[in-house]
Design an enzyme around this catalytic site. Structure first.
Site, short mmCIF file in Angstrom:
data_model
loop_
_atom_site.label_atom_id
_atom_site.label_comp_id
_atom_site.label_asym_id
_atom_site.label_seq_id
_atom_site.Cartn_x
_atom_site.Cartn_y
_atom_site.Cartn_z
CB SER A 195 -44.67 -24.31 -7.86
OG SER A 195 -43.94 -23.59 -6.88
CG ASP A 391 -48.25 -27.00 -1.54
OD1 ASP A 391 -47.17 -26.68 -1.03
OD2 ASP A 391 -48.54 -26.74 -2.72
CG HIS A 429 -45.06 -27.22 -3.86
ND1 HIS A 429 -46.05 -26.26 -3.81
CD2 HIS A 429 -44.10 -26.72 -4.66
CE1 HIS A 429 -45.70 -25.23 -4.55
NE2 HIS A 429 -44.52 -25.47 -5.08
#
Length: 516
Positions: A195, A391, A429
């Site tokens: 991320s 995601d 994610h």
């Protein structure tokens, strides 16, 4: 006196035993101590430009030591390993911690860890994970505190520190301290983040190709501005046209409808789309949504293009459940504070085609789309990207777009020599989702025991850097209640897993990686 090359190499060897892949510690002798190594507490006396060691403390767990966890929701871990905890500052406000295994436990390597989101905190779980594996492990807040509102206003350098300087300067100064403590520099240096940490990883490769030998970048896409724009648009719709805004449950309905249509394309019905790019699902086919909500979903989930037709940020593919983070906090915080420098900026003035390029051009590090990373490749660096297909924050095709840009610029042969991309079906994610989401990629999802280069992405990277064996396929597991419930191969893009047609579909060995 330095160790002979043979003895030095032997101390860093990775070998396979019946217990799995083992990272052997470096074997120290009195000769190392004679080379200038200092005690943990003496690290406060180390002098270097723009480095201040605030504290250096030997931690002796009795029997455990609980890691600090200043943010609500952070994981709590009990440390059983003795180590030297260094709390330091680069320049005037880039705080970092370096956790140093005692000399007999050090594996001879450094591990840098990425933050998430907009940084502003230390990844104590990452420090603990690296320490327990024998790495001298680094984490930085990049020069600000996330709880400080309007932290960038009046401090333009903080944005640059966040974008790229914080991680770089922390790595440079960490090496000074490692050299002082162990009497030598790390033989290999690695970085791992997802991320926001994945974005930091790509910035390291692009801007500072000498910082790390191997970089693992998860869910990075190529633009923080693009991600923030989608959140802002979602929040504005919820505020201005609440009747057409979707709840999280309704976003889930769209994702499940896509899975229902495309599940089974890989030869097995398991609730997972192995290749969403081949799925022809339309949002309008989702049952139970009003025309207004379908229009909103198509706007939020679809790609956004500028006036010149250029894609400003990619859309989501079937199976991904959009995470409407923008519904919390102040809409426009990212654009209002970071670009317009106005905490009271009227978010309703937002125009994606205007504002996304403006902020990308104005703030170093928030866009990292340059494919010019040949310097990293030429010095022998290796890069692995990974991305969950489901995601709900970073569209899978945004990370693919970066990889493809590198491939188009550097050519197929050169790119293949140092860069790999793996897509994880059904994974959200960084981790989570219905898919096999555990392959050593995050500090919250370590690999199954025993860890090997097949099921642990960090070990795969180490083998590539140190032995020249590139990974073409990994294995991911779904771990529930401490046990593996099923596994899947992670295929090197553009391949995807396909069931062989026989054998237990819960076992990765019964799938092949195919293209097309």
């Amino acid at each position: 006196m330095a160790l002979t090359p043979l003895a030095f190499a032997a101390g860093l060897l990775i070998h396979t035993s019946s217990a799995g892949q083992v990272i052997e510690p470096y074997t120290f002798s009195s000769r190392d101590l004679a080379s200038g190594a200092v005690s943990c507490e003496q690290l406060t006396t180390v002098r270097a430009p723009d480095l201040r060691v605030r504290r250096a403390t030997t931690i002796l767990p009795d029997p455990t030591w609980t890691i600090p966890h200043p943010r609500p929701g952070d994981p709590v871990a009990e440390i059983e390993t003795a180590f030297c905890r260094v709390e330091a500052t680069a320049e005037d406000e880039i705080d970092f911690e370096l956790w140093l295994p005692l000399r007999e436990a050090w594996n001879g390597r450094m591990l840098g860890t990425g933050n998430g989101g907009f940084a502003g905190f230390l990844r104590y779980d990452g420090l603990a994970h690296g320490l327990q594996r024998g790495f001298a492990t680094l984490s930085t807040n990049t020069g600000h505190l996330i709880e400080e509102q309007n932290w960038s206003i009046g401090h333009p350098r903080r944005l640059e520190n966040y974008g790229h300087r914080g991680q770089h300067l922390s790595a440079v100064n960490a090496r000074v301290l490692i050299d002082a403590f162990y009497g030598r520099a790390p033989q290999y240096s690695y970085f791992m983040g997802c991320s926001g940490g994945g974005m930091q990883a790509i910035n390291e490769v692009q801007r500072y190709p000498s910082d790390y030998d191997g970089v693992i970048a998860g869910a990075h896409g190529y633009s923080i501005a693009g991600i923030s724009a989608r959140w802002l648009e979602s929040a504005l719709i919820g505020r201005e046209w609440p009747g057409t805004a979707l709840s999280q449950e309704e976003w889930g309905m769209i994702a499940r409808a896509g899975v229902a249509q495309c599940d089974g394309d890989d030869g097995v019905a398991d609730g997972i789309i192995s290749n969403p790019q081949s799925c022809s699902f339309r949002i309008a086919d989702t049952p139970g949504l009003s025309p207004g909500k379908i229009a909103t979903a198509e706007r939020i989930l679809g790609p956004v293009t500028g006036e010149d037709g250029r894609i400003l940020f990619e859309g989501f593919l079937p199976g991904a459940e959009f995470t409407a983070i923008g519904e919390r906090g102040r809409p426009g915080e990212f654009f209002g504070e970071w670009y317009y420098r106005d905490p009271d900026w009227d978010a309703s003035l937002f125009d994606a085609t205007r504002d996304v390029p403006l902020i990308e051009n104005a703030i170093p590090g928030v866009v990292f789309s340059t494919p010019h990373i040949g310097a990293f490749a030429r010095r022998g660096g290796k890069l692995i990207s990974y991305q969950g297909w489901d995601d709900g924050i970073v569209p899978g095709e945004a990370t693919i777009a970066y990889y493809q840009g590198v491939r188009d610029y550097l050519g197929e042969e050169m790119t293949d020599s140092f860069y790999r991309l793996f897509l994880a079906p059904g994974v959200d994610h960084c981790a989570g989702g219905v898919g096999a989401d555990t392959f050593g990629q995050t500090f919250l999802a370590p690999s199954p025991d025993p860890a090997t280069p097949q099921n642990d992405i960090l070990l795969a990277m180490m083998r590539w850097v140190e032995e020249g064996i590139a990974p073409d396929q990994l294995e991911a597991a779904k771990v529930e209640d401490g046990k593996v419930s099923f596994s899947r191969p992670l295929c090197r893009f553009p391949a995807h897993p396909v069931y062989k047609g026989s054998g237990d579909p819960d076992m990765a060995e019964n799938f092949t990686c195919e293209t097309g």
